[in-house]
Scaffold this active site. Structure first.
Site, PDB file in Angstrom:
ATOM      1  N   ASN A   9       0.881  -1.165   0.000  1.00 27.62           N
ATOM      2  CA  ASN A   9       0.000   0.000   0.000  1.00 27.62           C
ATOM      3  C   ASN A   9       0.920   1.217   0.000  1.00 27.62           C
ATOM      4  O   ASN A   9       1.502   1.555   1.024  1.00 27.62           O
ATOM      5  CB  ASN A   9      -0.884  -0.055   1.252  1.00 27.62           C
ATOM      6  CG  ASN A   9      -1.840   1.121   1.334  1.00 27.62           C
ATOM      7  OD1 ASN A   9      -1.797   2.036   0.511  1.00 27.62           O
ATOM      8  ND2 ASN A   9      -2.699   1.101   2.330  1.00 27.62           N
ATOM      9  N   LYS A  46       3.355   0.621   3.066  1.00 26.53           N
ATOM     10  CA  LYS A  46       2.994  -0.384   4.075  1.00 26.53           C
ATOM     11  C   LYS A  46       3.028  -1.734   3.396  1.00 26.53           C
ATOM     12  O   LYS A  46       2.615  -1.839   2.233  1.00 26.53           O
ATOM     13  CB  LYS A  46       1.575  -0.127   4.595  1.00 26.53           C
ATOM     14  CG  LYS A  46       1.449   1.073   5.473  1.00 26.53           C
ATOM     15  CD  LYS A  46       0.047   1.119   6.101  1.00 26.53           C
ATOM     16  CE  LYS A  46      -0.239   2.482   6.643  1.00 26.53           C
ATOM     17  NZ  LYS A  46      -1.614   2.893   6.573  1.00 26.53           N
ATOM     18  N   ARG A  69      -2.665  -2.148  -3.317  1.00 35.21           N
ATOM     19  CA  ARG A  69      -3.870  -1.372  -3.090  1.00 35.21           C
ATOM     20  C   ARG A  69      -3.804  -0.151  -4.016  1.00 35.21           C
ATOM     21  O   ARG A  69      -2.825   0.599  -3.996  1.00 35.21           O
ATOM     22  CB  ARG A  69      -3.916  -0.899  -1.639  1.00 35.21           C
ATOM     23  CG  ARG A  69      -5.111  -0.030  -1.411  1.00 35.21           C
ATOM     24  CD  ARG A  69      -5.064   0.647  -0.088  1.00 35.21           C
ATOM     25  NE  ARG A  69      -6.268   1.449   0.044  1.00 35.21           N
ATOM     26  CZ  ARG A  69      -6.334   2.523   0.808  1.00 35.21           C
ATOM     27  NH1 ARG A  69      -5.303   2.910   1.511  1.00 35.21           N
ATOM     28  NH2 ARG A  69      -7.439   3.213   0.868  1.00 35.21           N
ATOM     29  N   GLY A 125     -10.542   7.597   8.254  1.00 33.07           N
ATOM     30  CA  GLY A 125     -11.512   7.903   7.197  1.00 33.07           C
ATOM     31  C   GLY A 125     -12.692   6.979   7.428  1.00 33.07           C
ATOM     32  O   GLY A 125     -12.495   5.841   7.859  1.00 33.07           O
ATOM     33  N   ARG A 137     -11.588  15.080   8.103  1.00 35.39           N
ATOM     34  CA  ARG A 137     -12.415  15.485   6.951  1.00 35.39           C
ATOM     35  C   ARG A 137     -13.827  15.845   7.415  1.00 35.39           C
ATOM     36  O   ARG A 137     -14.387  15.176   8.272  1.00 35.39           O
ATOM     37  CB  ARG A 137     -12.523  14.353   5.929  1.00 35.39           C
ATOM     38  CG  ARG A 137     -11.235  14.005   5.255  1.00 35.39           C
ATOM     39  CD  ARG A 137     -11.507  13.045   4.088  1.00 35.39           C
ATOM     40  NE  ARG A 137     -10.283  12.405   3.671  1.00 35.39           N
ATOM     41  CZ  ARG A 137     -10.089  11.094   3.714  1.00 35.39           C
ATOM     42  NH1 ARG A 137     -11.040  10.281   4.113  1.00 35.39           N
ATOM     43  NH2 ARG A 137      -8.937  10.587   3.317  1.00 35.39           N
ATOM     44  N   ASP A 143      -8.494  12.053  16.785  1.00 34.59           N
ATOM     45  CA  ASP A 143      -8.474  10.666  17.215  1.00 34.59           C
ATOM     46  C   ASP A 143      -9.702  10.369  18.098  1.00 34.59           C
ATOM     47  O   ASP A 143      -9.876  10.989  19.147  1.00 34.59           O
ATOM     48  CB  ASP A 143      -7.183  10.473  18.026  1.00 34.59           C
ATOM     49  CG  ASP A 143      -6.909   9.028  18.323  1.00 34.59           C
ATOM     50  OD1 ASP A 143      -6.123   8.422  17.590  1.00 34.59           O
ATOM     51  OD2 ASP A 143      -7.499   8.513  19.301  1.00 34.59           O
ATOM     52  N   ARG A 155     -10.504   7.954  20.011  1.00 33.84           N
ATOM     53  CA  ARG A 155     -10.269   7.476  21.376  1.00 33.84           C
ATOM     54  C   ARG A 155     -10.015   8.655  22.326  1.00 33.84           C
ATOM     55  O   ARG A 155     -10.527   8.713  23.429  1.00 33.84           O
ATOM     56  CB  ARG A 155      -9.083   6.513  21.389  1.00 33.84           C
ATOM     57  CG  ARG A 155      -8.979   5.738  22.680  1.00 33.84           C
ATOM     58  CD  ARG A 155      -8.004   4.614  22.609  1.00 33.84           C
ATOM     59  NE  ARG A 155      -7.247   4.573  21.367  1.00 33.84           N
ATOM     60  CZ  ARG A 155      -6.429   3.588  21.041  1.00 33.84           C
ATOM     61  NH1 ARG A 155      -6.274   2.578  21.848  1.00 33.84           N
ATOM     62  NH2 ARG A 155      -5.757   3.617  19.911  1.00 33.84           N
ATOM     63  N   ILE A 184     -12.589   2.578  14.875  1.00 34.00           N
ATOM     64  CA  ILE A 184     -13.642   3.072  15.774  1.00 34.00           C
ATOM     65  C   ILE A 184     -14.782   2.043  15.851  1.00 34.00           C
ATOM     66  O   ILE A 184     -15.238   1.689  16.935  1.00 34.00           O
ATOM     67  CB  ILE A 184     -14.195   4.440  15.295  1.00 34.00           C
ATOM     68  CG1 ILE A 184     -13.052   5.449  15.083  1.00 34.00           C
ATOM     69  CG2 ILE A 184     -15.200   4.978  16.295  1.00 34.00           C
ATOM     70  CD1 ILE A 184     -13.485   6.774  14.461  1.00 34.00           C
ATOM     71  N   GLU A 232      -8.195  -5.659   5.066  1.00 33.31           N
ATOM     72  CA  GLU A 232      -8.070  -5.285   3.657  1.00 33.31           C
ATOM     73  C   GLU A 232      -6.895  -5.998   2.985  1.00 33.31           C
ATOM     74  O   GLU A 232      -6.964  -6.362   1.819  1.00 33.31           O
ATOM     75  CB  GLU A 232      -7.945  -3.766   3.529  1.00 33.31           C
ATOM     76  CG  GLU A 232      -9.272  -3.087   3.861  1.00 33.31           C
ATOM     77  CD  GLU A 232      -9.166  -1.603   4.167  1.00 33.31           C
ATOM     78  OE1 GLU A 232      -9.412  -0.814   3.268  1.00 33.31           O
ATOM     79  OE2 GLU A 232      -8.839  -1.245   5.321  1.00 33.31           O
TER      80      GLU A 232
HETATM   81  P1  ADP Z   1      -7.289   4.063   9.347  1.00 31.18           P
HETATM   82  O1  ADP Z   1      -8.527   4.634   8.727  1.00 31.18           O
HETATM   83  O2  ADP Z   1      -6.136   5.014   9.315  1.00 31.18           O
HETATM   84  O3  ADP Z   1      -6.965   2.657   8.924  1.00 31.18           O
HETATM   85  P2  ADP Z   1      -8.165   2.856  11.837  1.00 31.18           P
HETATM   86  O4  ADP Z   1      -9.190   1.988  11.164  1.00 31.18           O
HETATM   87  O5  ADP Z   1      -7.019   2.199  12.503  1.00 31.18           O
HETATM   88  O6  ADP Z   1      -7.636   3.996  10.903  1.00 31.18           O
HETATM   89  O7  ADP Z   1      -8.968   3.719  12.930  1.00 31.18           O
HETATM   90  C1  ADP Z   1      -8.341   4.701  13.699  1.00 31.18           C
HETATM   91  C2  ADP Z   1      -9.385   5.290  14.633  1.00 31.18           C
HETATM   92  O8  ADP Z   1      -9.830   4.273  15.532  1.00 31.18           O
HETATM   93  C3  ADP Z   1      -8.827   6.429  15.493  1.00 31.18           C
HETATM   94  O9  ADP Z   1      -9.766   7.506  15.540  1.00 31.18           O
HETATM   95  C4  ADP Z   1      -8.730   5.769  16.855  1.00 31.18           C
HETATM   96  O10 ADP Z   1      -8.860   6.685  17.917  1.00 31.18           O
HETATM   97  C5  ADP Z   1      -9.919   4.823  16.818  1.00 31.18           C
HETATM   98  N1  ADP Z   1      -9.810   3.834  17.888  1.00 31.18           N
HETATM   99  C6  ADP Z   1      -8.891   2.865  18.039  1.00 31.18           C
HETATM  100  N2  ADP Z   1      -9.100   2.200  19.197  1.00 31.18           N
HETATM  101  C7  ADP Z   1     -10.169   2.775  19.804  1.00 31.18           C
HETATM  102  C8  ADP Z   1     -10.875   2.568  21.019  1.00 31.18           C
HETATM  103  N3  ADP Z   1     -10.520   1.614  21.883  1.00 31.18           N
HETATM  104  N4  ADP Z   1     -11.947   3.345  21.281  1.00 31.18           N
HETATM  105  C9  ADP Z   1     -12.320   4.314  20.433  1.00 31.18           C
HETATM  106  N5  ADP Z   1     -11.702   4.574  19.269  1.00 31.18           N
HETATM  107  C10 ADP Z   1     -10.643   3.824  18.954  1.00 31.18           C
END
Ligand code: ADP
Length: 402
Positions: free
Chosen positions: A7, A14, A91, A212, A241, A283, A285, A332, A385
């Site tokens: 990717n 990656k 990808r 995203g 976004r 983020d 979290r 998320i 993916e």
């Molecule tokens: P990407 O789209 O870059 O692949 P991910 O699918 O890894 O990203 O998602 C990243 C998001 O997931 C971030 O907003 C992160 O805070 C959230 N996230 C990860 N673990 C948790 C958690 N335990 N609780 C809430 N949100 C989380």
């Protein structure tokens, strides 16, 4: 059969190496700051060796060569030689209307990809750079392109056309394309596998919630509608976004703030969404942590994100005249019991009944979080993916299509 999945971004790469006999991931990692003297190289064997190194990596070919050297290293490598790697799966973000499934990379495919640069100027050029670099580093190995947009090519015209002058579609191909297709496809197929039946006759809404985010309406196993549009900017509130916003507000902001097109683009893609509205973080979290401490803007940000998602779920249930299952995935979707809980508690009009205890139990497994009597099944399915890309690569190399 070993498949290397790549990717490639403009300055990053990656990778994962998968053994497709067992579908096991053998090693993973990334190269960052490609083009710099202080590029970062990371390599990790699950349950084994982990390397983090700062070194000069001047282009993508050098990044792939460095990756191959680690994968074949006598001490911590996972294959004896490069000969064991049968193919490379890439990808590719944008396949336009040209690619409705994964394809073997040929000269013709490469020139079509070049012709699509305008549609995804940030993503497609580095994707092609990655393909050329992999061809240079692994000469003669088949390369396969797997597109984020391909799964959504089944959308009907009523879903994908914008109500702009039709000439904008004919002349410039401006329409909804949708993204995250590999993820929406994977989790819907995993649902079918868990239910032990085909997706035919099923109405499924998949919520990919990560940095995203997008939602898709999947009817009979085919994408019927999705929230990302011509670009990944449309739809849900994401990390940075904006998602949906009145275009009229944007003209107004451009005038009042005297912004250029590039500046507006940067504002909408990098400084909006959860980051922009909360002023705290992109983020989820961190937003949840601040919300639990009583921070009002964090709570409002979370509520807005949840509300937008719930509106899309309602819209897609209406679009398909019903919904049998809703799937949460992405960082998320897989981890935030708060988001899933808030969404599902407000879907009782659809007959959704959440099992609060299961929803609140942490797990990395595929699982249903609705009660047995719920009219709509709610699932959490971790996305993968890379596995989809590797599976498609095997299928295409073996002469099939996906
Ligand atoms: P990407 O789209 O870059 O692949 P991910 O699918 O890894 O990203 O998602 C990243 C998001 O997931 C971030 O907003 C992160 O805070 C959230 N996230 C990860 N673990 C948790 C958690 N335990 N609780 C809430 N949100 C989380």
């Amino acid at each position: 059969m070993m498949v290397l999945v790549l990717n490639c971004g403009s300055s990053s790469l990656k990778y994962q190496l998968l053994n497709m006999e067992t579908e096991q991931m053998l090693a993973t990692g990334l190269v960052q700051r490609i083009g710099m003297e202080d590029a970062g190289f990371e390599y990790k064997v699950p349950g084994g060796k982990e390397i983090k190194e700062v070194t000069s990596i001047l282009d993508h070919t050098a990044g792939i060569k460095k990756t191959l050297a680690a994968l074949t290293h006598p001490e911590y490598g996972v294959v004896k030689s490069m000969d064991e790697i049968a193919a490379v799966g890439h990808r590719v973000v944008h396949g336009g209307e040209a690619f409705t499934s994964s394809v073997l990379i040929t000269d013709e495919v490469k020139s079509t990809l070049r012709a699509l640069f305008d549609l995804a100027p940030l993503h497609n050029p580095p994707n092609l750079t990655g393909i050329l670099a992999a061809e240079a580093a692994l000469p003669g190995k088949p390369q396969v392109g797997v597109f984020d947009t391909a799964f959504h090519q089944t959308m009907p015209r009523t879903s994908f056309l914008y109500a702009l002058p039709y000439a904008m579609y004919k002349r410039h191909k401006v329409r909804r394309y949708g993204f995250h297709g590999t993820s929406h496809r994977y989790v819907s197929e995993r649902l079918a596998a868990n239910l032990g039946k085909s997706l035919d006759g099923l109405k499924v809404i998949t919520c990919h919630m990560g940095n995203g985010s997008s939602v898709a309406a999947i009817l009979n196993g085919k994408s019927f509608d999705t929230s990302m549009g011509f670009t990944p900017l449309e739809g849900l509130i994401m990390g940075t976004r904006s998602g949906d916003v009145d275009p009229g507000a944007l003209f107004y902001i451009m005038q009042r703030e005297e912004l250029t097109v590039q500046e507006l683009n940067s504002m909408l893609n990098k400084h909006a969404g959860m980051k922009g509205i909360s002023g705290i973080s992109s983020d989820a979290r961190q937003i949840e942590e601040e919300m639990e401490k009583g921070e009002a803007r964090a709570k409002e940000t979370f509520d807005m994100m949840e509300y937008r998602l719930r509106k899309y779920i309602g819209a897609y249930a209406a679009a398909m005249n019903g919904v049998d299952a809703i799937i949460f995935t992405g960082g998320i979707g897989e981890n935030s019991n708060l988001l899933r809980g808030a969404v599902c508690r407000n879907l009782s009009y659809l007959g959704v009944e959440l099992d609060e205890e299961i929803n609140n139990t942490r797990s990395k497994k595929e699982r249903t979080i609705s009660t047995p009597s719920s009219k709509v099944q709610i699932w959490v399915i971790p996305t993968n993916e890379e596995l989809v890309i590797a599976r498609d690569t095997v299928a295409v190399v073996n002469g099939g299509s996906r």
